[in-house]
Motif scaffolding. Structure first.
Motif, PDB file in Angstrom:
ATOM      1  N   PHE A 103     -68.353  58.823 -10.848  1.00 24.62           N
ATOM      2  CA  PHE A 103     -69.582  59.231 -10.293  1.00 24.62           C
ATOM      3  C   PHE A 103     -69.916  58.109  -9.416  1.00 24.62           C
ATOM      4  O   PHE A 103     -70.757  58.357  -8.348  1.00 24.62           O
ATOM      5  CB  PHE A 103     -70.769  59.582 -11.417  1.00 24.62           C
ATOM      6  N   TYR A 104     -69.501  56.970  -9.609  1.00 26.62           N
ATOM      7  CA  TYR A 104     -69.829  55.870  -8.641  1.00 26.62           C
ATOM      8  C   TYR A 104     -69.135  54.861  -8.044  1.00 26.62           C
ATOM      9  O   TYR A 104     -69.102  53.983  -7.406  1.00 26.62           O
ATOM     10  CB  TYR A 104     -71.324  55.275  -9.231  1.00 26.62           C
ATOM     11  N   SER A 111     -66.667  59.196  -4.513  1.00 24.78           N
ATOM     12  CA  SER A 111     -68.047  58.842  -5.048  1.00 24.78           C
ATOM     13  C   SER A 111     -69.233  58.246  -4.266  1.00 24.78           C
ATOM     14  O   SER A 111     -70.196  58.441  -4.376  1.00 24.78           O
ATOM     15  CB  SER A 111     -67.839  58.581  -6.606  1.00 24.78           C
ATOM     16  N   GLN A 112     -68.440  57.188  -3.616  1.00 24.72           N
ATOM     17  CA  GLN A 112     -69.289  56.350  -3.023  1.00 24.72           C
ATOM     18  C   GLN A 112     -69.508  56.888  -1.281  1.00 24.72           C
ATOM     19  O   GLN A 112     -70.571  56.371  -0.869  1.00 24.72           O
ATOM     20  CB  GLN A 112     -68.972  54.866  -2.801  1.00 24.72           C
ATOM     21  N   ARG A 131     -75.555  63.712  -3.903  1.00 21.06           N
ATOM     22  CA  ARG A 131     -76.144  62.535  -4.478  1.00 21.06           C
ATOM     23  C   ARG A 131     -77.320  62.745  -5.681  1.00 21.06           C
ATOM     24  O   ARG A 131     -77.372  62.320  -6.844  1.00 21.06           O
ATOM     25  CB  ARG A 131     -76.926  61.511  -3.580  1.00 21.06           C
ATOM     26  N   VAL A 165     -75.540  64.634  -8.723  1.00 24.16           N
ATOM     27  CA  VAL A 165     -74.928  63.749  -9.445  1.00 24.16           C
ATOM     28  C   VAL A 165     -75.905  62.989 -10.515  1.00 24.16           C
ATOM     29  O   VAL A 165     -75.794  62.852 -11.797  1.00 24.16           O
ATOM     30  CB  VAL A 165     -74.122  62.707  -8.786  1.00 24.16           C
TER      31      VAL A 165
END
Length: 519
Positions: free
Chosen positions: A260-261, A266-267, A290, A293
Motif C-alpha cells: 500500500f505504501y 504504491s507511492q 489514494r 487505499v
C-alpha cells in the motif's frame, strides 16, 4: 595559534543509531564521537520501557551491510535485542574506538568566516565541508565534572536526535499546575529509567493517568494494566486529545502492508517535491486512488480493533497518520485489558490539575495517585541549548521544522550537518542513506547547490508535507521515501533504480539492502 586541541577534523555528537551510522561512513576521517552517556544506542538505551519493541519488521530496521542474524524472524525485536544488534554492528566495524563516553557537549562556538553567516545578505555557495582550518569549537564536560575542555574541528555532525533528554511538558492555567496536585507527576522519560521491579512497584494498586495516546502512552498504559491485575488493581486512565490510527500487524485483509505504501507503484499517486507539471496533474487525477487505499485500510482497522467502541476512531484519514510517521503498532493484549476495565479512556481537548487528580474542560474530574506525561520530547530545544547565535535563532522556523536540505544540511549553518532529523517508516535506513550521502559530500565526490537553491528545495519539501497531512511538523517522507532516496542517489552519481528487474522495481518494497553498494 588555536589554543584548543584539534583531535580530528570531524566531530560527531551522539552515539545513537544516527551517530553510529555517521561514524561508520566517516570512519576514514577518524572522527571523534562525543556521547553524553556511558552507552551507545540513544533512545533504545535511555527512552525505552521494559516492554518496548520495534515498530517494524527486522528486515526493515537493519544496516545495509549488516543484516540481522535472524532477519526473517517475524516477531518484533525488543529494545534489548536492538541494543545487542547495535553493539554487534559497532564491534563488527570497529566504530567504538571513535566514541568518547560520558562526554557531554555543553556548548559550540563558531570561529569561522563571519561573512558566511551574514544571513541578511545575499546567500551564495555553501562551501566545502572540510575547509582545512578550524571552524567550530566544542565544549565538553566529562564524567559529570565541573571541568570543561574545548576541542577544535573543521566539521560537526549533530546526531542527538529529536527524542529523549528534554521532555515536552504541557502548560497549565495559574493555580492549576502540577504543584497543587497531592500525587506524583512524572514524564515517561523518568519512567524509562526504572527497572522492571521498580516500575511494577510504582504502578501497582495505584490510580494512574497517562497523558497521551501515541506509542509511548499505549505501552505505558499496558504496563500499568499488567501491574494492576487482581481485585486490588486500579484502572489506568488514558487521557486522549487527538486519537491516531493504530495497526495490529502489517497485514490488511490478508495483503502485506508494504503493497500500500512501500513500493514505487504504491507511492506513485502521492505528491513529491520537484515533480513535473504532468505528474502534478496525474497526482490530482489519482487522488481517488489514494483516498480509496486509505479507506480500505481504515475499514480493516475498524473491523479488527474496537476503536469506535472506546471512542478512539480518529477524525482524520489513515493516510495522514502514515504521511506524518505517526502510525503505531497496537500490542495484542491492549484491548483485552480495556475490556477488563484495566485501561479506560477519556477524550478531552483541555485539562488541568486539581488537588486529587485531573479536571477536564467538560467539568468532570478523575482522581489519580500518579500522572505520567507521555507527551513527547523537545528535540529542537536540545540543539538550541548548545548552538550559538545567529544559528540558534535559525532553529525557530515558522513551520516548526528545521529547513534541512536532504534532511541533513542547514543551508545557513556552515560546516555542520544533522543526521536523524528526517523521519520515515524506517528511520535507521533513512539515517544510513543520508550518512552515505554525507560521507561522499565530505570527500568532495559531488557539490551542493547554491544556498538559495537549497532553501528553495526545503520549502518544496515543506509544502508537500503540508498538503499531505495536518501533522506535517514531524518532517516525515514516508509517502515519497523512494523518490527522496532516488534524488540522493542521483546526486551521489549512483543509479537510482536499485532492483534487478522492472517488475521488482514496481512492486517490491525498498529497504536498506537495496543501497548496500553503488550500482
Amino acid at each position: 595559534m588555536d589554543p584548543n586541541p584539534l583531535v580530528s577534523k570531524i566531530a560527531i555528537i551522539g552515539a545513537g543509531v544516527s551517530g553510529l551510522a555517521a561514524a561508520k561512513q566517516l570512519a576514514h576521517h577518524n572522527p571523534v564521537v562525543f556521547e553524553a552517556s556511558d552507552s551507545i544506542g540513544g533512545v533504545w538505551k535511555h527512552c525505552s520501557y521494559n516492554s518496548t519493541k520495534l515498530q517494524s519488521a527486522r528486515w526493515d530496521y537493519e544496516f545495509s551491510d549488516f543484516p540481522w542474524p535472524d532477519r526473517n524472524n517475524p516477531t518484533f525485536p525488543s529494545h534489548l535485542e536492538i541494543l545487542d544488534y547495535l553493539h554487534s554492528y559497532a564491534n563488527h566495524f570497529d566504530v567504538l574506538k571513535y566514541v568518547r563516553f560520558n562526554s557531554k557537549v555543553v556548548q559550540l562556538r563558531y570561529i569561522g568566516d563571519k561573512e558566511i553567516v551574514d544571513v541578511a545578505g545575499e546567500p551564495g555557495h555553501y562551501g566545502t565541508l572540510l575547509p582545512g582550518q578550524t571552524v567550530w569549537e566544542i565544549a565538553v564536560q566529562t564524567n559529570g565534572s565541573d571541568t570543561i575542555q574545548w576541542y577544535s574541528f573543521e566539521f560537526v555532525v549533530i546526531c542527538i536526535g529529536k527524542y529523549g533528554d528534554v521532555p515536552q511538558i504541557p502548560s497549565f492555567p495559574r493555580n492549576k499546575s502540577p504543584e497543587i496536585f497531592d500525587g506524583k507527576v512524572m514524564h515517561c522519560i523518568d519512567y524509562c529509567k526504572l527497572d522492571k521491579d521498580a516500575a511494577t512497584e510504582l504502578l501497582k494498586d495505584k490510580k494512574v493517568a497517562v497523558i497521551g495516546c501515541k506509542k509511548s502512552a499505549i505501552d505505558l498504559a499496558l504496563e500499568c494494566a499488567e501491574a494492576n491485575q487482581g481485585p486490588e488493581g486500579k484502572p489506568c486512565t488514558m487521557v486522549v486529545r487527538t486519537p491516531h490510527w493504530t495497526v495490529p500487524h502489517y497485514w490488511v485483509w490478508g495483503l502485506p502492508f508494504f503493497l500500500f505504501y512501500s513500493t514505487r507503484a504504491s507511492q506513485f499517486p502521492h505528491e513529491r517535491p520537484n515533480q513535473s507539471f504532468l505528474r502534478t496533474i496525474l497526482c490530482f487525477l489519482l487522488s481517488p486512488v489514494r483516498h480509496a487505499v486509505s479507506k480500505f485500510i481504515e475499514t480493516y482497522l475498524l473491523w479488527k480493533q474496537p476503536l469506535e467502541k472506546y471512542g478512539l476512531k480518529p477524525d482524520h484519514p489513515f493516510e495522514e497518520d502514515y504521511a506524518s510517521c505517526q502510525m503505531a503498532i497496537m500490542p495484542d493484549n491492549f484491548f483485552p485489558e480495556a475490556d477488563k476495565r484495566k485501561i479506560v479512556f477519556k477524550r478531552a481537548s483541555k485539562w488541568w490539575f486539581w488537588q486529587r487528580g485531573i479536571e477536564f474542560d467538560d467539568k468532570t474530574k478523575i482522581e489519580a495517585d500518579i500522572v505520567v506525561f507521555a507527551t513527547g520530547y523537545d528535540g529542537k530545544k536540545k540543539i538550541k541549548a548548545i548552538l550559538p547565535e545567529p544559528f540558534c535563532s535559525l532553529m525557530e522556523f515558522p513551520s516548526g521544522i528545521m529547513p534541512l536540505y536532504r534532511g541533513t544540511i542547514h543551508p545557513l549553518i556552515p560546516n555542520m550537518s544533522f543526521v536523524g532529523y528526517l523521519e520515515s517508516v524506517a528511520n535507521l535506513h533513512t539515517a544510513e542513506v543520508r550518512s552515505i550521502w554525507l560521507a561522499r559530500l565530505v570527500d568532495d565526490k559531488f557539490k551542493l547547490p547554491s544556498v538559495q537553491d537549497m532553501l528553495d528545495q526545503t520549502m518544496k519539501d515543506l509544502e508537500v508535507s503540508k498538503r499531505a497531512t495536518r501533522f506535517y511538523k514531524r518532517h516525515c517522507i514516508s509517502t515519497y521515501s523512494i523518490n527522496h532516496s532516488d534524488e540522493i542517489c542521483e546526486e551521489m552519481g549512483w543509479n537510482a533504480w536499485r532492483k534487478k528487474s522492472w517488475l521488482s522495481e514496481a512492486f517490491s518494497p525498498y529497504g536498506s539492502q537495496d543501497y548496500r553498494k553503488e550500482k
